[in-house]
Write a protein that holds these residues in place. Structure first.
Motif, short mmCIF file in Angstrom:
data_model
loop_
_atom_site.label_atom_id
_atom_site.label_comp_id
_atom_site.label_asym_id
_atom_site.label_seq_id
_atom_site.Cartn_x
_atom_site.Cartn_y
_atom_site.Cartn_z
N ASP A 279 0.84 -1.20 0.00
CA ASP A 279 0.00 0.00 0.00
C ASP A 279 0.88 1.25 0.00
O ASP A 279 0.44 2.32 -0.43
CB ASP A 279 -0.91 0.02 1.23
N ASP A 280 2.10 1.11 0.50
CA ASP A 280 3.06 2.22 0.57
C ASP A 280 3.68 2.42 -0.80
O ASP A 280 4.35 1.53 -1.33
CB ASP A 280 4.13 1.89 1.61
N VAL A 281 3.48 3.59 -1.40
CA VAL A 281 3.99 3.83 -2.75
C VAL A 281 5.51 3.76 -2.79
O VAL A 281 6.11 3.34 -3.80
CB VAL A 281 3.47 5.18 -3.28
N GLU A 282 6.18 4.15 -1.70
CA GLU A 282 7.64 4.08 -1.68
C GLU A 282 8.11 2.62 -1.71
O GLU A 282 9.14 2.30 -2.31
CB GLU A 282 8.20 4.80 -0.45
N ALA A 283 7.36 1.73 -1.06
CA ALA A 283 7.68 0.30 -1.11
C ALA A 283 7.52 -0.22 -2.54
O ALA A 283 8.32 -1.05 -3.00
CB ALA A 283 6.79 -0.47 -0.15
N LYS A 284 6.51 0.25 -3.22
CA LYS A 284 6.32 -0.14 -4.62
C LYS A 284 7.52 0.29 -5.47
O LYS A 284 8.06 -0.49 -6.27
CB LYS A 284 5.05 0.51 -5.19
N LEU A 285 7.93 1.53 -5.31
CA LEU A 285 9.03 2.06 -6.12
C LEU A 285 10.33 1.30 -5.84
O LEU A 285 11.08 0.98 -6.78
CB LEU A 285 9.21 3.55 -5.85
N ARG A 286 10.61 1.03 -4.56
CA ARG A 286 11.82 0.28 -4.24
C ARG A 286 11.80 -1.10 -4.88
O ARG A 286 12.80 -1.57 -5.42
CB ARG A 286 11.98 0.17 -2.71
N PHE A 287 10.66 -1.75 -4.80
CA PHE A 287 10.53 -3.09 -5.39
C PHE A 287 10.78 -3.04 -6.89
O PHE A 287 11.56 -3.84 -7.43
CB PHE A 287 9.14 -3.65 -5.10
N LEU A 288 10.13 -2.12 -7.57
CA LEU A 288 10.26 -2.05 -9.03
C LEU A 288 11.70 -1.83 -9.47
O LEU A 288 12.14 -2.38 -10.48
CB LEU A 288 9.37 -0.92 -9.58
N LYS A 289 12.44 -1.05 -8.71
CA LYS A 289 13.79 -0.68 -9.12
C LYS A 289 14.85 -1.67 -8.66
O LYS A 289 16.01 -1.58 -9.09
CB LYS A 289 14.11 0.72 -8.60
N THR A 290 14.48 -2.62 -7.80
CA THR A 290 15.47 -3.58 -7.30
C THR A 290 15.17 -5.03 -7.66
O THR A 290 16.09 -5.85 -7.70
CB THR A 290 15.60 -3.47 -5.76
N ASP A 291 13.92 -5.35 -7.90
CA ASP A 291 13.58 -6.73 -8.25
C ASP A 291 14.22 -7.10 -9.59
O ASP A 291 14.19 -6.31 -10.54
CB ASP A 291 12.06 -6.88 -8.34
N PRO A 292 14.84 -8.29 -9.69
CA PRO A 292 15.54 -8.66 -10.93
C PRO A 292 14.64 -8.75 -12.16
O PRO A 292 15.13 -8.61 -13.29
CB PRO A 292 16.15 -10.02 -10.60
N VAL A 293 13.35 -8.96 -11.96
CA VAL A 293 12.43 -9.02 -13.10
C VAL A 293 11.92 -7.63 -13.46
O VAL A 293 12.00 -7.20 -14.61
CB VAL A 293 11.24 -9.96 -12.80
N THR A 294 11.41 -6.90 -12.49
CA THR A 294 10.76 -5.62 -12.78
C THR A 294 11.74 -4.53 -13.19
O THR A 294 11.40 -3.66 -13.99
CB THR A 294 9.97 -5.13 -11.55
N ARG A 295 12.97 -4.58 -12.67
CA ARG A 295 13.90 -3.49 -12.98
C ARG A 295 14.33 -3.48 -14.44
O ARG A 295 14.86 -2.48 -14.93
CB ARG A 295 15.13 -3.58 -12.08
#
Length: 335
Positions: A279-295
């Protein structure tokens, strides 16, 4: 995102150029989601369950007739801050049946059928009817939709914005505020036309998008906007192709699937609710930029991430704010 103040002086003055609507003739009977709802008189002590219905009531100038609100995702629109401060916040989430009926409401509208329905999280229509309380579900959440399938229901037909206009008009008639309802609808419709024309002028023949609302856990599949709900309507109006085609309102879709589709734009929801970590938008952004698939996704690498208030992804007056913000996020896609 710029907040628009509804029912501006210009719009209000414009009402003088048209015939004023006839006052509501009570008792008023409304066909609502297959149920007949009877409003015996202009309601007092209204309790609104859901941010979109609450902000519609505020926009119609009905705060003085409200006894409580519940189910909030984001802060109230600044234009309605003073009104909201005068109305009790029963709960930020799902209120109890007792907390609602203790306010002795003359009308209980909700934005979601799962709040008041056969298995209502707050209560059933029968429970409210037994106490003589008219309960109302926004047509946006029942017309063309089966709420018995999927966590948030399944669309049987694409979302139709006419259901929003119908909902605003019906609530305005319930509250004997027809002129305010007509002005609000006219303002929203004019803004919709303007932003659609702007987006179509970009001439983007194969631009695509995906909308991430939240996730039960960041390690699990995210809840993405399905192919026939409100976000899909927004994408279609702006000429974007939704890479998620499920008929469910918010299906869980694996990141591998989304990455293979590689949307041109990725939309993520911002909210105050903290039911899930994502629900935390900052958690979303961190995930997108660090996950090996999403980044590796084009939208992430090129910073084509549009942040929208969660309430702009629900059927309500903020939808047009969301449409305008998404169109702004499309700038530069042709480069």
């Amino acid at each position: 995102m710029t907040t628009r103040i509804f029912l501006t002086t210009a719009v209000a003055l414009g009402l003088g150029q048209a015939a004023l609507a006839a006052p509501t003739d009570y008792p008023l009977v409304i066909d609502n989601c297959g149920h007949q709802v009877t409003i015996p008189a202009r309601p007092d002590n209204v309790v609104s369950i859901g941010q979109s219905t609450t902000e519609i009531l505020y926009a119609l100038g009905q705060a003085d007739r409200m006894a409580g609100t519940a189910l909030w995702f984001t802060p109230v629109l600044p234009a309605f801050a003073e009104d909201d401060a005068r109305v009790d916040r029963i709960s930020d989430d799902t209120p109890s049946f007792e907390s609602v009926v203790n306010r002795r409401p003359g009308f209980v509208p909700t934005m979601f059928a799962w709040m008041i329905g056969d298995q209502g999280a707050v209560g059933t229509r029968r429970q409210f009817a037994d106490l003589g309380i008219p309960a109302y579900v926004m047509p946006t959440d029942c017309q063309g939709k089966d709420n018995s399938v999927g966590a948030d229901g399944t669309r049987l037909a694409p979302f139709d914005i006419a259901t929003l206009w119908d909902g605003i008009d019906q609530i305005a008639r319930v509250m004997d505020a027809q002129d305010a309802g007509q002005a609000l609808i006219a303002d929203l419709q004019a803004r919709e036309v303007a932003v659609v024309e702007r987006a179509r002028a970009m001439d983007l023949p194969d631009a695509s998008a995906a909308v991430w609302f939240s996730s039960a856990d960041l390690a699990l599949d995210p809840y993405m906007a399905g192919g026939m709900g409100v976000p899909a309507w927004m994408m279609d109006r702006l000429g974007l192709r939704n890479v998620v085609t499920s008929d469910e309102e918010w299906p869980a879709v694996g990141w591998e699937t989304i990455a293979r589709a590689d949307p041109s734009v990725l939309v993520i929801a911002r909210m105050d609710r903290r039911r899930f970590p994502a629900d935390d938008v900052e958690a979303k952004l961190r995930f997108l930029k660090t996950d090996p698939v999403t980044r590796r996704m084009t939208a992430v690498r090129r910073d084509r991430i549009v942040i929208l208030d969660a309430e702009a992804l629900h059927p309500g007056i903020r939808m047009i704010d969301g449409l305008e913000a998404l169109a702004a996020g499309m700038d530069g896609l042709s480069e």
